[in-house]
Scaffold this motif. Structure first.
Motif, PDB file in Angstrom:
ATOM      1  N   HIS A  75       0.714   4.932  10.502  1.00  0.00           N
ATOM      2  CA  HIS A  75      -0.704   5.048  10.153  1.00  0.00           C
ATOM      3  C   HIS A  75      -1.101   3.940   9.185  1.00  0.00           C
ATOM      4  CE1 HIS A  75      -4.452   6.646   8.457  1.00  0.00           C
ATOM      5  NE2 HIS A  75      -4.508   7.485   9.492  1.00  0.00           N
ATOM      6  N   THR A  76      -0.293   3.710   8.154  1.00  0.00           N
ATOM      7  CA  THR A  76      -0.577   2.659   7.176  1.00  0.00           C
ATOM      8  C   THR A  76      -0.473   1.280   7.806  1.00  0.00           C
ATOM      9  OG1 THR A  76       0.285   4.043   5.387  1.00  0.00           O
ATOM     10  CG2 THR A  76       0.111   1.694   4.946  1.00  0.00           C
ATOM     11  N   HIS A  93       0.838  -1.201   0.000  1.00  0.00           N
ATOM     12  CA  HIS A  93       0.000   0.000   0.000  1.00  0.00           C
ATOM     13  C   HIS A  93       0.874   1.252   0.000  1.00  0.00           C
ATOM     14  CE1 HIS A  93      -2.833   3.084   1.369  1.00  0.00           C
ATOM     15  NE2 HIS A  93      -3.785   2.280   0.922  1.00  0.00           N
ATOM     16  N   GLY A 112      -4.133   5.766  13.057  1.00  0.00           N
ATOM     17  CA  GLY A 112      -4.400   4.918  11.897  1.00  0.00           C
ATOM     18  C   GLY A 112      -5.369   3.810  12.206  1.00  0.00           C
ATOM     19  N   SER A 135      -3.606   0.631   9.818  1.00  0.00           N
ATOM     20  CA  SER A 135      -4.733   0.396   8.912  1.00  0.00           C
ATOM     21  C   SER A 135      -4.701  -1.017   8.343  1.00  0.00           C
ATOM     22  CB  SER A 135      -4.705   1.426   7.781  1.00  0.00           C
ATOM     23  OG  SER A 135      -5.750   1.207   6.862  1.00  0.00           O
ATOM     24  N   SER A 136      -3.506  -1.486   7.976  1.00  0.00           N
ATOM     25  CA  SER A 136      -3.366  -2.846   7.452  1.00  0.00           C
ATOM     26  C   SER A 136      -3.650  -3.881   8.526  1.00  0.00           C
ATOM     27  CB  SER A 136      -1.961  -3.048   6.888  1.00  0.00           C
ATOM     28  OG  SER A 136      -1.729  -2.214   5.778  1.00  0.00           O
ATOM     29  N   VAL A 160      -5.690  -3.595  11.157  1.00  0.00           N
ATOM     30  CA  VAL A 160      -7.137  -3.669  11.378  1.00  0.00           C
ATOM     31  C   VAL A 160      -7.825  -4.352  10.195  1.00  0.00           C
ATOM     32  CG1 VAL A 160      -9.252  -2.304  11.607  1.00  0.00           C
ATOM     33  CG2 VAL A 160      -7.211  -1.662  12.897  1.00  0.00           C
ATOM     34  N   GLY A 161      -7.436  -3.968   8.980  1.00  0.00           N
ATOM     35  CA  GLY A 161      -8.066  -4.552   7.800  1.00  0.00           C
ATOM     36  C   GLY A 161      -7.824  -6.044   7.664  1.00  0.00           C
ATOM     37  N   THR A 194     -13.810   3.463   9.361  1.00  0.00           N
ATOM     38  CA  THR A 194     -14.166   3.171   7.950  1.00  0.00           C
ATOM     39  C   THR A 194     -14.915   1.864   7.821  1.00  0.00           C
ATOM     40  OG1 THR A 194     -12.199   4.359   7.192  1.00  0.00           O
ATOM     41  CG2 THR A 194     -13.222   2.816   5.644  1.00  0.00           C
ATOM     42  N   LEU A 195     -14.517   0.846   8.624  1.00  0.00           N
ATOM     43  CA  LEU A 195     -15.120  -0.484   8.517  1.00  0.00           C
ATOM     44  C   LEU A 195     -16.411  -0.615   9.322  1.00  0.00           C
ATOM     45  CD1 LEU A 195     -11.862  -2.640   8.784  1.00  0.00           C
ATOM     46  CD2 LEU A 195     -13.223  -2.193   6.725  1.00  0.00           C
ATOM     47  N   ASP A 245      -8.920   5.331  12.540  1.00  0.00           N
ATOM     48  CA  ASP A 245      -9.477   5.668  11.215  1.00  0.00           C
ATOM     49  C   ASP A 245      -9.950   4.422  10.478  1.00  0.00           C
ATOM     50  OD1 ASP A 245      -8.888   8.286  11.730  1.00  0.00           O
ATOM     51  OD2 ASP A 245      -7.086   8.372  10.455  1.00  0.00           O
ATOM     52  N   ALA A 246      -9.173   3.347  10.573  1.00  0.00           N
ATOM     53  CA  ALA A 246      -9.541   2.103   9.892  1.00  0.00           C
ATOM     54  C   ALA A 246     -10.819   1.505  10.486  1.00  0.00           C
ATOM     55  CB  ALA A 246      -8.398   1.104   9.978  1.00  0.00           C
TER      56      ALA A 246
END
Length: 374
Positions: free
Chosen positions: A319-320, A307, A365, A323-324, A326-327, A372-373, A368-369
């Motif tokens: 932050h990235t 990413h 991060g 996010s990864s 959590v995703g 979003t989800l 935020d993730a």
């Protein structure tokens, strides 16, 4: 090899295997390409005491006794069963063993509910049978049969995922070391039996979390030596694995990306925290569905690196990474999201205030993730 998405170990490390074979003057069992000592060295890497002219990199990280017991088993007439939680490196160890011993790790049967006896014995080329009848030429040998004919290592992935009929067929192969082909007749002069050549063995893997799916019979268990591969809990060992896989990932994708060591520490600590939380949970609903294995940790890092390379600033950020994480780990909604949210607020938020560093950005991060989800 550059045009292969994933080269098998015998191609990936071909030059290294050739060199080890050229200097190997130790006794070799059967048709082995390398001696047991060199097989161990190929997998675990060289040390200064080995006195080699070149360094051999470590490829599997774990207790050397597991590797040695596996090698000794394959030098006997028993099969090898590698059993452990998902992501503990069972399949990778099986591939490395096959590559070092036979220079062929691709003789693989994947165990599923749809795996049949044909997958471990043989099937037929229908068009050739119609044209010329049943013969050895019209027979399609399974990977296991091919391993028998060539005196090589055959692999059976996820053995407990296959049905009892398939497991029973494997008992006969491991016991008798031959496969009968009754369609070719019963005359003793006919080519109706495929015998195993010296060097043939089977490496099977089994997921310890699959217990109760298709349990192995006592008869099949007796044909295997069990080697239990534990989850890596030593932070130093896990850090070595993650760094090794990160370097390999960057080379494979030809990516030049800055991966700060501090972020690897954040990733390692996050997984350690989540494992501790899972161990203390009172019910399955309070645990993440993920096994939180080292392999899944590497998957999180791979997602974050790719990413960052394609959509970021060509530098991995906290932050990235969050996010990864959590995703990748939020597989159930809302259960897993609630567990991760609790972790961020209960553990990461206080740590970010106390330690600073990358943790505040990691906290942001993650939040935020989850937003979003949700």
């Amino acid at each position: 090899m550059t045009d292969l998405l994933r080269a098998p170990a015998e191609l990936k490390y071909a030059e290294e295997l050739d060199w080890l074979e050229s200097i190997d003057d130790n006794p070799k069992p059967f048709s082995w390409r390398l001696s047991p000592k060199m097989v161990r060295l190929f997998i675990l890497g060289s040390e200064r005491a080995d006195g080699l002219d070149r360094e051999i990199a470590q490829k599997w990280f774990g207790d050397r006794s597991f590797v040695e017991r596996s090698i000794v088993t394959l030098a006997s007439d028993r099969g090898l069963l590698l059993i452990g939680d998902p992501g503990t490196g069972k399949s990778w160890l099986a591939e490395l063993l096959s590559a070092a011993i036979s220079r062929n790790s691709t003789l693989v049967v994947q165990g599923t509910a749809g795996t049949t006896e044909d997958h471990i014995k043989y099937s037929w080329n229908v068009s050739m049978v119609i044209a010329k009848g049943q013969s050895r030429e019209s027979m399609i040998p399974s990977p296991i049969m091919t391993a028998m004919e060539t005196g090589s290592i055959g692999r059976f992935e996820e053995l407990t995922r296959s049905t009892s009929d398939v497991q029973d067929a494997l008992i006969s192969i491991l016991s008798e070391k031959y496969i009968s082909v009754p369609e070719l007749g019963s005359d003793q002069d006919s080519d109706n039996i495929v015998f195993a050549k010296p060097g043939f063995s089977v490496i099977a893997t089994a997921n310890s979390r699959d217990r109760g799916v298709n349990d192995l019979s006592s008869a099949l268990k007796r044909r295997f030596n069990f080697v239990r591969i534990p989850v890596v809990t030593n932070k130093k060992s896990e850090a070595e694995i993650v760094r090794f896989r990160t370097e390999e990932l960057l080379r494979r994708h030809q990516i030049e990306l800055d991966v700060p060591p501090t972020l690897l520490d954040v990733l390692l600590q996050s997984f350690a925290d989540l494992r501790a939380s899972s161990a203390a949970a009172g019910s399955d609903d309070e645990k993440l569905e993920s096994a939180l294995s080292t392999a899944e940790q590497i998957g999180v890092l791979e997602d974050a690196i790719l990413h960052s390379n394609f959509f970021g600033e060509r530098a991995l950020t906290a932050h990235t990474l969050a996010s990864s994480l959590v995703g990748s780990l939020a597989r159930r909604a809302p259960e897993d999201l609630a567990i991760l949210n609790k972790y961020l607020h209960g553990v990461v938020e206080p740590r970010s205030k106390e330690q600073g560093g990358s943790w505040p950005e990691f906290l942001e991060g993650g939040r935020d993730a989850i937003a979003t989800l949700s």
